[in-house]
Design an enzyme around this catalytic site. Structure first.
Site, PDB file in Angstrom:
ATOM      1  CE  LYS A 236      72.069  17.434   4.849  1.00 40.50           C
ATOM      2  NZ  LYS A 236      70.781  17.477   4.111  1.00 40.50           N
ATOM      3  CB  CYS A 306      57.973  12.764  14.993  1.00 42.84           C
ATOM      4  SG  CYS A 306      57.978  14.334  15.909  1.00 42.84           S
ATOM      5  CB  CYS A 313      51.028  12.513  19.390  1.00 44.65           C
ATOM      6  SG  CYS A 313      52.055  13.898  18.853  1.00 44.65           S
ATOM      7  CB  CYS A 316      54.438   8.517  19.177  1.00 46.94           C
ATOM      8  SG  CYS A 316      56.136   8.812  19.722  1.00 46.94           S
ATOM      9  CB  CYS A 324      57.412  13.429  23.433  1.00 48.90           C
ATOM     10  SG  CYS A 324      57.355  14.733  22.178  1.00 48.90           S
TER      11      CYS A 324
END
Length: 362
Positions: A236, A306, A313, A316, A324
């Site tokens: 990463k 999130c 939620c 969102c 989702c």
């Protein structure tokens, strides 16, 4: 008495004849010990003496064949020991090769572009800590190009298991370049003491700085494998360092936010077990022009909307658009609120009256 004890206590004797004081015809015999140790004891003592003697004195005590055999055995053991030591010191540590693609590409999930664009739109309206304190911001604090790239790498090394706010403050306190090598570990530890695993990262920073000086002319390498050969640097960090420091788009940097959110969105046919598995899946179907921005976008989305605990939620847009599968329904938590629960059956709704019961949660 055992045989070993008899041998150990056995003595060589001789008979001594003398006249009897009681009768002239009787001649008694007395057993007298022969001076010196027995044959068995003499052999044991001689063996011990030989073991402590110098090799030059062996010729006077042992046969030539025995001396040759012992010398050969000793030489062989010494040679073997030296050979093993040289092999360990000369064998270089092979750097781990980072896989770049899957043998069988992962299929693109359905409606992924809609979800991607919705997240991007939300991120444009909601600022996140990564926007002002991410690893891409550390480079602007240095004027020298090498120090700028080194600051990016150090920021990534410190970011593991640490919030961006803490990482940004620690990077501002650290010296760069050869100054890190000259600094003692106590100085580095004091600067990064609030970072997660700061003791281990102190050693990683010192060792990485020395490797950059000795093997890479005090600059950040340009390949993933070379970056991953540095202490404390994983895939990463390597991909993100190349994107930020060298503007090279060679792969996706996957951290806990990217790993968690892409699994919650159902973008993997089977849930991935680690960030590396997530990276290979994403790189097999996501267009390459998006590889450089998906990490920054999803990290900010995971920091603001999130969340790992208590996701928002209700605010969102993925929930209302049914993009989702992990979206959670809003639960009423206010004290004193009244929930209306309908108990009418389908048959009653057609012909009979409807009954409603009000439940007081107070």
């Amino acid at each position: 008495m055992s045989a070993a004890r008899r041998v150990a206590t056995e003595r060589a004797t001789r008979l001594a004849v003398k006249s009897s004081p009681y009768h002239a015809a009787v001649n008694p015999c007395d057993a007298q010990d022969i001076p010196g140790p027995s044959t068995a004891r003499r052999r044991i003592r001689e063996k011990r003496d030989v073991e402590h003697d110098d090799p030059e004195d062996l010729a006077d005590r042992l046969p030539a064949a025995t001396i040759k055999k012992r010398a050969k055995t000793k030489t062989t053991k010494t040679t073997t020991s030296v050979t093993i030591t040289e092999t360990k010191s000369r064998s270089p540590k092979k750097s781990k090769v980072i896989p770049q693609s899957l043998a069988v590409p992962h299929p693109a999930p359905e409606r992924w572009k809609e979800a991607y664009d919705a997240i991007k739109e939300m991120r444009s309206r909601i600022p996140a800590p990564v926007d002002t304190m991410g690893c891409d911001q550390a480079q602007w604090k240095e004027q020298d190009p090498k120090n700028s790239r080194f600051a990016t790498l150090i920021s990534l090394m410190l970011s593991s298991q640490t919030k961006d706010e803490v990482t940004d403050a620690a990077v501002a306190k650290l010296p760069y370049g050869n100054a890190v090598i000259a600094a003692d570990e106590a100085t580095i530890s004091e600067a990064i003491s609030k970072v997660g695993f700061w003791r281990r990262k102190t050693q990683y920073i010192k060792q990485a700085a020395q490797r950059l000086r000795d093997d890479f002319e005090s600059d950040v390498p340009k390949t993933v494998d070379e970056l991953c050969s540095l202490p404390g640097v994983g895939p990463k960090m390597a991909f993100l360092a190349l994107q930020v420091a060298w503007k090279l788009n060679l792969g996706i940097g996957v951290d806990v936010h990217v790993h968690r959110i892409t699994n919650q969105l159902g973008w993997h046919r089977r849930p991935t077990k680690n960030p590396e598995e997530t990276r290979l899946n994403l790189q097999s179907w996501l267009p390459k022009e998006l590889h450089g921005e998906i990490h920054h976008m999803l990290v900010g989305f995971g920091q603001t909307v999130c969340l790992p605990v208590g996701p928002k939620c209700d605010s969102c847009t993925l929930s209302s658009a049914r993009l989702c599968p992990s979206a959670q329904a809003k639960k009423s938590t206010k004290r004193g609120s009244r929930d209306s629960v309908s108990t009418s059956s389908p048959a009653e709704s057609e012909s009979g009256p409807k009954i409603e019961i009000e439940v007081d949660n107070a």
